[in-house]
Scaffold this motif. Structure first.
Motif, PDB file in Angstrom:
ATOM      1  N   ILE A   1       3.942  -0.900  -0.670  1.00  0.00           N
ATOM      2  CA  ILE A   1       3.534  -0.097  -1.506  1.00  0.00           C
ATOM      3  C   ILE A   1       4.738   1.468  -0.521  1.00  0.00           C
ATOM      4  CG2 ILE A   1       1.966   1.766  -2.081  1.00  0.00           C
ATOM      5  CD1 ILE A   1      -0.401  -0.257  -1.827  1.00  0.00           C
TER       6      ILE A   1
ATOM      7  N   LEU B   1       2.999   0.804   3.377  1.00  0.00           N
ATOM      8  CA  LEU B   1       1.889   0.687   3.370  1.00  0.00           C
ATOM      9  C   LEU B   1       2.238  -1.027   2.839  1.00  0.00           C
ATOM     10  CD1 LEU B   1      -0.526   3.076   1.261  1.00  0.00           C
ATOM     11  CD2 LEU B   1      -0.541   2.992   4.422  1.00  0.00           C
TER      12      LEU B   1
ATOM     13  N   THR C   1      -5.190  -5.149   5.060  1.00  0.00           N
ATOM     14  CA  THR C   1      -4.275  -4.623   3.920  1.00  0.00           C
ATOM     15  C   THR C   1      -3.839  -3.217   4.096  1.00  0.00           C
ATOM     16  OG1 THR C   1      -6.967  -4.040   3.270  1.00  0.00           O
ATOM     17  CG2 THR C   1      -5.548  -6.079   2.325  1.00  0.00           C
ATOM     18  N   ASN C   2      -3.343  -2.473   3.111  1.00  0.00           N
ATOM     19  CA  ASN C   2      -2.508  -1.029   3.115  1.00  0.00           C
ATOM     20  C   ASN C   2      -2.453  -0.800   5.132  1.00  0.00           C
ATOM     21  OD1 ASN C   2      -2.314  -0.448   1.065  1.00  0.00           O
ATOM     22  ND2 ASN C   2      -4.398   0.323   0.322  1.00  0.00           N
TER      23      ASN C   2
HETATM   24  C1  LIG Z   1      -3.818   0.915  -1.034  1.00  0.00           C
HETATM   25  O1  LIG Z   1      -3.389   1.745  -1.034  1.00  0.00           O
HETATM   26  C2  LIG Z   1      -2.782   2.022  -2.401  1.00  0.00           C
HETATM   27  C3  LIG Z   1      -2.884   2.806  -2.328  1.00  0.00           C
HETATM   28  O2  LIG Z   1      -3.101   3.963  -1.949  1.00  0.00           O
HETATM   29  C4  LIG Z   1      -4.442   1.901  -3.410  1.00  0.00           C
HETATM   30  O3  LIG Z   1      -4.325   2.013  -4.475  1.00  0.00           O
HETATM   31  C5  LIG Z   1      -4.218   0.170  -3.534  1.00  0.00           C
HETATM   32  O4  LIG Z   1      -5.699   0.336  -4.179  1.00  0.00           O
HETATM   33  C6  LIG Z   1      -4.462  -0.206  -1.181  1.00  0.00           C
HETATM   34  N1  LIG Z   1      -5.260  -1.485  -1.252  1.00  0.00           N
HETATM   35  C7  LIG Z   1      -6.479  -1.610  -1.314  1.00  0.00           C
HETATM   36  C8  LIG Z   1      -6.961  -2.809  -0.924  1.00  0.00           C
HETATM   37  O5  LIG Z   1      -7.050  -0.863  -0.400  1.00  0.00           O
END
Ligand SMILES: *[C@@H]1O[C@H](CO)[C@@H](O)[C@H](O)[C@H]1NC(C)=O
Ligand SMILES: *[C@@H]1O[C@H](CO)[C@@H](O)[C@H](O)[C@H]1NC(C)=O
Ligand SMILES: *[C@@H]1O[C@H](CO)[C@@H](O)[C@H](O)[C@H]1NC(C)=O
Ligand SMILES: *[C@@H]1O[C@H](CO)[C@@H](O)[C@H](O)[C@H]1NC(C)=O
Ligand SMILES: *[C@@H]1O[C@H](CO)[C@@H](O)[C@H](O)[C@H]1NC(C)=O
Length: 406
Positions: A118, A139, A151-152
């Protein structure tokens, strides 16, 4: 020739950081080191060995939510770990750096974006003691081991860079403050490190990193181990001696500690309590120039080779009479015996040295003592002592190993 790495982030003025009080853009360069320049690349060898070792270690996971992965002593001057990014993961050989806190890929193998990548819209730019990178921040999912998938995680995609030959980037496991002022336009943002996120996502139970390094037998030697979320009792002997992180700046921006002295034989080299840093991303053991002079002058005929290697040269006639170099840390003597101070002569060429000379690992910092960052305990020290970076208890630990004296 080899790179003497100083991955340590050149410390910025982290004064008064808050939204109301933006970070000053005046970077105060504290590390006035002058790593030797003009080296050629060290390209990755032995990746299959690393993969096999990785598979073995995955089978022997640490206890209490801790996960141990292998680390590779690459070209004698840096440790790398194989870290996955994306889904499916692409694996990158990243320098393990407690002296900086951004994680990024792309300096060797290019960043492969997947469905988990991302873009954040931020630019990223980090300058190290040797090298720099800049690019864009993402991310993404970061795989440290099969049971430790973050994650992220914020990671950089390095588009411009220098001095990262043979490696794909850095996994930055220093304090999160070091990420301040590395993004643009969000200059005031702290970027949670892989350790921060692993804790936050309950993948580890405590923010502790255990580091096991060892002297390398070959140019690419997977002889190290990193434990995320704890320590591995099988990798050291005796007790771990802890010492609190220092309040003295600028050492305190890093994994900084006070040593309470150091001796060479019976000669005092460090005459009391002084602050410095513990840095896996720095190859050598550096002490303030005035202390280094005491050390060098204690070894008959020793001189500093500023031309080729940036290493001390010790005449053959003085090698047999070398004494122990002993750091006092946390009330315990940490002894570097003569062998631990010396570069094995069969590595001379790899370091850009001349055959037949005897080089050593203890070098001058580039400034005199009294500046609040008066030594760097680097990789060559940690090849002899197990190290524990304990964020939860704000302390650093060291322990003897079965290769402290070898
Ligand atoms: C990761 O971050 C994005 C953007 O902030 C968000 O939409 C997504 O839900 C997040 N994914 C997880 C697995 O936390
Ligand atoms: C990165 O930062 C350095 C030091 O502040 C600066 O000289 C350089 O121009 C920057 N590079 C990019 C691409 O932003
Ligand atoms: C740590 O060292 C600094 C000098 O670098 C000194 O000013 C400070 O008092 C020391 N801290 C402790 C707790 O001894
Ligand atoms: C470094 O090179 C210069 C010029 O060749 C030479 O005069 C000097 O002696 C060399 N120094 C060392 C320590 O080898
Ligand atoms: C260095 O210290 C070790 C451990 O205390 C000791 O066994 C050894 O004899 C010392 N070596 C020298 C050269 O003093």
């Amino acid at each position: 020739m080899a790179v003497i790495s100083l991955r340590t982030l050149v410390v910025l003025a982290i004064a008064s950081v808050s939204v109301a009080n933006p970070v000053t853009t005046n970077a105060v360069t504290k590390l006035a080191l002058d790593p030797v320049k003009g080296r050629t690349g060290a390209y990755m060898h032995g990746a299959p060995d690393a993969d096999r070792a990785r598979a073995q270690l995955h089978k022997s996971r640490g206890s209490g939510g801790a996960t141990t992965i292998p680390a590779t002593n690459l070209a004698y001057v840096q440790y790398t770990a194989s870290i996955g990014v994306g889904s499916p993961a692409t694996y990158y050989n990243l320098v393990v750096d407690t002296g900086s806190s951004n994680t990024f890929v792309g300096t060797g193998k290019k960043y492969v974006k997947t469905k988990t990548s991302i873009p954040t819209g931020q630019e990223v730019n980090v300058t190290y003691g040797s090298g720099y990178f800049s690019g864009y921040e993402y991310l993404d999912q970061v795989t440290i081991a099969s049971g430790l998938v973050i994650t992220n995680q914020s990671i950089g995609d390095a588009l411009e860079y220098a001095d990262f030959e043979g490696v794909d980037g850095i996994i930055g496991v220093g304090p999160v403050d070091l990420t301040l002022d590395t993004l643009y336009p969000d200059v005031n943002a702290q970027i949670p490190t892989v350790m921060n996120n692993a804790l936050e996502q309950k993948l580890i139970s405590t923010e502790v990193l255990g580091v096991s390094f060892a002297p390398a037998d070959s140019y690419s030697d997977t002889n190290g181990a990193l434990t995320f979320g704890g320590i591995d009792d099988s990798l050291y002997i005796g007790e771990i001696t802890y010492t609190p992180v220092t309040a003295t700046e600028p050492a305190g921006y890093y994994w900084g500690i006070n040593v309470t002295g150091a001796t060479y034989g019976t000669t005092t080299v460090i005459p009391g309590s002084y602050a410095g840093i513990v840095d896996t991303g720095t190859t050598l053991i550096y002490i303030a120039d005035n202390w280094y002079s005491t050390y060098q002058e204690s070894i008959p005929g020793a001189y500093y080779d500023s031309n080729d290697t940036g290493l001390i040269v010790i005449p053959e006639s003085s090698v047999a009479s070398l004494e122990n170099f002993t750091f006092q840390i946390g009330g315990v003597e940490h002894v570097l015996d003569p062998a631990a101070q010396l570069l094995p002569q069969d590595q001379n060429t790899a370091w850009g040295g001349k055959p037949g000379l005897q080089y050593g690992y203890i070098g001058p910092l580039g400034s005199n003592s009294g500046e609040g960052l008066d030594f760097i305990i680097g990789q060559k020290f940690m090849e002899r002592f197990y190290a524990v970076f304990d964020t939860a208890n704000e302390r650093v630990g060291f322990a003897y190993t079965d290769h402290t004296f070898s």
